[in-house]
Design a protein around this motif. Structure first.
Motif, PDB file in Angstrom:
ATOM      1  N   ASP A 441     -29.851  59.291  92.650  1.00 29.70           N
ATOM      2  CA  ASP A 441     -31.025  58.582  93.152  1.00 29.70           C
ATOM      3  C   ASP A 441     -31.010  58.622  94.674  1.00 29.70           C
ATOM      4  OD1 ASP A 441     -33.103  56.953  93.815  1.00 29.70           O
ATOM      5  OD2 ASP A 441     -32.359  55.169  92.785  1.00 29.70           O
ATOM      6  N   TYR A 443     -33.118  57.655  96.844  1.00 32.93           N
ATOM      7  CA  TYR A 443     -33.674  56.494  97.535  1.00 32.93           C
ATOM      8  C   TYR A 443     -32.632  55.393  97.706  1.00 32.93           C
ATOM      9  CZ  TYR A 443     -37.149  53.128  99.103  1.00 32.93           C
ATOM     10  OH  TYR A 443     -37.852  52.223  99.857  1.00 32.93           O
ATOM     11  N   SER A 444     -31.856  55.120  96.644  1.00 32.90           N
ATOM     12  CA  SER A 444     -30.859  54.053  96.734  1.00 32.90           C
ATOM     13  C   SER A 444     -29.649  54.469  97.560  1.00 32.90           C
ATOM     14  CB  SER A 444     -30.406  53.633  95.333  1.00 32.90           C
ATOM     15  OG  SER A 444     -29.729  54.698  94.698  1.00 32.90           O
ATOM     16  N   SER A 445     -29.475  55.768  97.818  1.00 34.80           N
ATOM     17  CA  SER A 445     -28.330  56.231  98.605  1.00 34.80           C
ATOM     18  C   SER A 445     -28.685  56.453 100.071  1.00 34.80           C
ATOM     19  CB  SER A 445     -27.765  57.524  98.005  1.00 34.80           C
ATOM     20  OG  SER A 445     -28.732  58.552  98.019  1.00 34.80           O
ATOM     21  N   HIS A 494     -38.775  55.520 102.793  1.00 37.84           N
ATOM     22  CA  HIS A 494     -39.861  55.132 101.895  1.00 37.84           C
ATOM     23  C   HIS A 494     -41.148  55.916 102.160  1.00 37.84           C
ATOM     24  CE1 HIS A 494     -41.030  52.564 105.359  1.00 37.84           C
ATOM     25  NE2 HIS A 494     -42.253  52.739 104.884  1.00 37.84           N
TER      26      HIS A 494
END
Length: 679
Positions: A441, A443-445, A494
């Protein structure tokens, strides 16, 4: 076939601070009684928005600006919210993409499933619980009576998806909307979920709208297919006819973007250049023209109308005729692979990883999760080693140990002939920079508070690589290497799409010029078109920088495209290992064959032939794995010896080994294998 759902000239708009975006524009759709229709396209094309508009579940800034949504004679678009609440969950139900975020973590499964029956039918708690058990049995939930009193976090992803389907079925809806119901699931679980939906549709006479970006999922599962692009309908046809004679270039490009076990592993994937259109702007021309190889001036000035036959319609001035021709190259043989000069980079020997289970006030050890059990393999410089298996088999744990993010319980990891896993070993800066991780993922990293330039520059600062000007130049170089504009350095994570964020994650892994990158499910949640771009990019940069990859994935087609050597894992053990061609063209282990049988194929005839071939049952608990062969509880060839003796790895050629008492083909002695491969 009488029509159940009729969507006519639907227009959905989202209001933003300065303007509005038309996410769905003049879209029409018919679904007959008991029919399954596939809605296909990339992220942002309007698929999910169409499903949410039918359900009247658009977010606060979204609205149905025009058109009608008629379900069984009732126009849902004209109902008040109070009236729609009576239809939602009763006449029409939704299976959302992410079951975990859709389930209440504080409420037991049985109560959540029965809630719809209590609301719509006034059922008592006892009646609702009885019905919840019935629908859990309908969706083939293992031990359904036990699940009623469990919480969502106690279930695996596949079991949670079954719960969501059961919730949708509790009131026997006329229409079920399944929004990407299998996107992040293992291929074995995916096949089971799709079979459940198909069987329920036939048994209950229910209609299904199957929303997906995967052409392989809809083949053999749907009656008709609607292809969306830029909020509009690009093509519509019966499923078999679409795959046989697709007419829109976008449909053709979607199919060509899929890695396939039928094409050679060295063949470059076809990717769709560019990005989907900005729907906040007025578009008067063909929306696919900027990305279309056949576009002319007419396409850039006019919006093509839907044309074709009554059953096969498409919006294109220059239609194609069928799928792209596949160029199949002769893959390297096992003999040539064995004879080639490999340079070992990393080696894993008898690797074991156990996570202790603790309980009581003093948190004493009461058991262990056997995540990895006696695994050995080698990774060569400039090559890709693929680790394949279902979730929970230990793939990601091995990857984390390889890069030093997880300590080993026993065994050894060598890198450049140096043990890097010993207790007390303190890695140097060079050790750390040579082994990098590409996370599942992105985005979470990625730090959401840092700009991309800072994210990519951080490892350079930590390692004291150059001055600020040199670091800035390196950041621009990295962005260019992964196909991003240098101006991206001033934007936050984002502000990027999923595929772009994966490129940023790849760039970060490349920042320190590593020699080994562990790629953990790097494309599992991406559209097939974006997936093709990332996989092609990984191969190109591998050739340029002599990179070695450890590719962790449950998608066998992806691993086949990328890998030189494959290791198939089951419940912490490697059950088959060998060169990619041997493992996938002539598997020796029944589990490998079972994984191959459930790979989604973009061919309706072949997809129907494979129905019912999947590996059945649940993955056993790694806390208490089965005795003998760990696969025996799900194996179609199991016999008494399998419960008593653990099968050793046997040679099936000079480059292929498997651990099975009753393999798919006859083993050979290593001398015979070497002799035959040299001929």
């Amino acid at each position: 076939m009488p029509s159940l759902l009729s969507v006519n000239n639907l227009k959905v708009q989202f209001t933003t601070r300065n303007t509005f975006a038309t996410a769905v524009d003049d879209f029409s759709l018919e679904i007959g009684q008991g029919e399954c229709v596939g809605l296909v396209g990339e992220s942002g094309c309007g698929k999910t928005t169409t499903g949410l508009a039918i359900m009247r579940l658009l977010p606060g800034n979204g609205r149905i600006a025009a058109g009608s949504v008629v379900l069984d004679g009732v126009d849902l678009a004209s109902l008040t919210e109070k009236q729609m609440q009576g239809m939602r969950g009763d006449a029409v139900a939704l299976i959302p993409q992410d079951p975990m975020s859709s389930l209440n973590p504080t409420t037991k499964i049985g109560r959540q499933i029965g809630e719809g029956l209590r609301i719509h039918r006034g059922a008592s708690d006892e009646e609702a619980r009885k019905r919840a058990l019935e629908v859990l049995e309908m969706v083939d939930m293992p031990r359904p009576s036990e699940r009623l009193d469990q919480y969502p976090f106690e279930l695996s992803g596949g079991l949670r998806q079954r719960v969501i389907i059961a919730m949708g079925l509790v009131c026997s809806p006329k229409l079920l909307i399944a929004d990407e119901p299998t996107t992040a699931l293992d291929v074995t679980i995916q096949a089971q979920i799709l079979d459940i939906l198909d069987n329920l549709r036939k048994d209950l006479g229910m209609s299904v709208l199957l929303i997906t970006h995967d052409m392989g999922v809809i083949a053999g599962r749907t009656d008709r297919v609607v292809v969306m692009y830029g909020g509009k309908k690009a093509e519509e046809s019966p499923t078999d006819e679409l795959f046989r004679s697709m007419r829109h270039p976008y449909t053709q490009a979607l199919l060509a973007s899929m890695p396939s076990l039928e094409t050679a592993s060295k063949q470059k994937l076809t990717s769709i250049a560019g990005m989907p259109p900005d729907l906040s702007k007025v578009i008067v021309a063909c929306r696919f023209a900027p990305r279309c190889r056949y576009a002319t001036d007419q396409c850039r000035l006019e919006d093509p109308p839907l044309t074709g036959t009554p059953t096969h319609r498409f919006a294109c001035f220059h239609p194609v005729d069928g799928a792209l021709d596949t160029i199949v190259t002769t893959p390297a043989s096992a003999a040539s692979l064995a004879a080639s000069d490999h340079v070992e980079l990393a080696r894993v020997e008898h690797l074991v990883k156990e996570f202790p289970i603790k309980a009581g006030l003093i948190r004493h050890k009461v058991g262990a999760v056997h995540a990895v059990s006696d695994v050995s393999f080698t990774v060569n410089a400039g090559e890709t080693f693929g680790l394949v298996g279902e979730s929970g088999c230990g793939k990601t744990t091995i990857g984390r140990m390889l890069v030093g993010l997880e300590p080993v319980t026993s065994g050894a990891i060598y890198f450049d002939d140096k043990i890097v896993s010993a207790k007390g070993y303190r890695p140097t800066k060079a050790d750390r920079r040579n082994r990098q991780m590409m996370f599942q993922d992105p985005y979470s990293s990625l730090n959401p508070r840092m700009k991309v330039g800072q994210i990519l520059g951080e490892p350079l600062m930590v390692q004291h690589e150059g001055n600020k000007a040199q670091q800035s130049a390196r950041v621009k170089e990295l962005l260019a290497a992964v196909g991003l504009d240098p101006l991206s350095a001033d934007r936050y994570p984002h502000e990027f799409s999923g595929g772009q964020r994966q490129r940023i994650g790849f760039a970060r892994a490349l920042a320190l010029n590593p020699r080994l990158i562990v790629a953990d499910e790097p494309v599992s949640a991406l559209d097939v078109s974006v997936q093709a771009q990332i996989l092609n990019l990984m191969k190109d940069l591998q050739r340029e920088h002599n990179l070695a990859y450890v590719m962790v994935s449950h998608d066998l087609a992806v691993v086949y495209y990328m890998a030189d050597t494959i290791g198939v894992m089951y419940l912490g053990k490697i059950v088959e290992i060998g060169d990619a061609e041997s493992v996938f063209r002539s598997p020796a282990h029944p589990y490998t064959q079972g994984l191959l049988d459930v790979v989604p194929v973009p061919d309706p005839v072949e997809a129907r032939r494979r129905r019912g071939l999947q590996v059945t049952g649940e993955l056993p608990s790694p806390v208490n794995p089965p005795s003998g062969c760990r696969f025996r509880t799900r194996c179609p060839k199991v016999q008494e010896i399998c419960a008593v003796e653990e099968p050793p790895l046997q040679d099936f050629s000079a480059t292929q080994r498997a651990a099975c008492h009753f393999p798919m083909k006859t083993p050979v002695s290593i001398g015979a294998a070497a002799s035959s491969s040299s001929q």
